[in-house]
Design an enzyme around this catalytic site. Sequence first.
Site, PDB file in Angstrom:
ATOM      1  N   ILE A 274       7.752   7.429   5.312  1.00 46.99           N
ATOM      2  CA  ILE A 274       7.412   6.646   4.132  1.00 46.99           C
ATOM      3  C   ILE A 274       6.303   7.361   3.369  1.00 46.99           C
ATOM      4  CG2 ILE A 274       6.624   4.420   3.264  1.00 46.99           C
ATOM      5  CD1 ILE A 274       9.386   4.359   4.570  1.00 46.99           C
ATOM      6  N   CYS A 275       6.576   7.657   2.107  1.00 48.98           N
ATOM      7  CA  CYS A 275       5.621   8.390   1.268  1.00 48.98           C
ATOM      8  C   CYS A 275       4.782   7.398   0.474  1.00 48.98           C
ATOM      9  CB  CYS A 275       6.382   9.328   0.330  1.00 48.98           C
ATOM     10  SG  CYS A 275       5.321  10.286  -0.772  1.00 48.98           S
ATOM     11  N   MET A 276       3.652   6.988   1.048  1.00 48.46           N
ATOM     12  CA  MET A 276       2.737   6.046   0.400  1.00 48.46           C
ATOM     13  C   MET A 276       1.301   6.439   0.722  1.00 48.46           C
ATOM     14  SD  MET A 276       4.675   2.440   1.270  1.00 48.46           S
ATOM     15  CE  MET A 276       3.126   1.541   1.063  1.00 48.46           C
TER      16      MET A 276
END
Length: 348
Positions: A274-276
């Site tokens: 997850i790219c956050m």
Amino acid sequence: AELKPSCKKFQGMAKAKLEKEIETWFDDLPEELADAFLEYTEIDDDSISFNIGEEEHSFTVNYPKDYPANKEDQFFLSSEDDALASLVSEVNEWAGKGRITVAALMSDIAERFIKTNGKAEEEENEDDDMEMFADEPEKAPKAKKSAAELEIEKKLEGGGFLEIGSAQATLRIINDLKNIKKQKPEELGFAADPVVDKSKGLQNLYHWHIKLFGIDKDSPLFNDIQAFKKKTGQDYILLEMRFSKDYPHVPPFVRVVKPRFQFRTGHVTLGGSICMELLTNSGWNATNDIESILMQISSELICGGARLDSGSGNYEYSEHEAWEAFIRAANTHGWNVNGLNQNMFPKV
């Protein structure tokens, strides 16, 4: 900027999350804070109304629309009651220094009010104390624990969890797990449980699997999942979440296991992580909990236009490729990921 139509439903997530946190705060209210007579009266799409003190001084708290994920906007108090002028100023100064939970905010407000007003009100009402307490009805009993909460406590007593990690992290993870189990999965939009270690036969609190199924039915992703279900029988997104012994001071690592996503959609990297910023040192805050993280991921999937890769079949992402993609994406955005790696998890 105006939210995409598919994102508007997530404006209500903040309100729902706040209502739950406020209810929990009152359920677990310490006796020393009861003297503030803090009362929650109403919540709307951007503010919460409270009364405080026996004279019911009123004030309003404005909150970020994407609470608890927002890392820039803060809570802000306002009141037309002159008696609260000093309190409002002090709390706003304190709240503006960093992200906090609504529970922490309510406790701070109650403590400050008691400190500045408690003594004066106590002297004023001293003669009426005996009569007031004599007529005061008994407090309602706390809500009964759910079967899931009782099961967690039973496992703790009976050694149902692996004894790994640190005492601080274990207690926090258990608390997060209990808060999730108090609620129905269909209301949360996901089901979460620690993974059972095959070699030990015990659950690993530092390794979770999450079935994410509360997908907006008006989104393309929902249709993709229905098509995936026809092929595989799986109607949810399987996530993996892992924690270090330093949680909650270090963010967890979250990745998609399956199904695979189209590249650069829904904030899912090429490797499934997850790219956050929230999940890096740059955006992480120890006040975040597992429920709020999963709610934010759900929101980002829809708002980021997530689509499944229909040509990948039932092929899973590996943890190795997820980590590589996570580090690569973080470096691209300039996010701090120092110390975050595959070796940070407690050994079984």
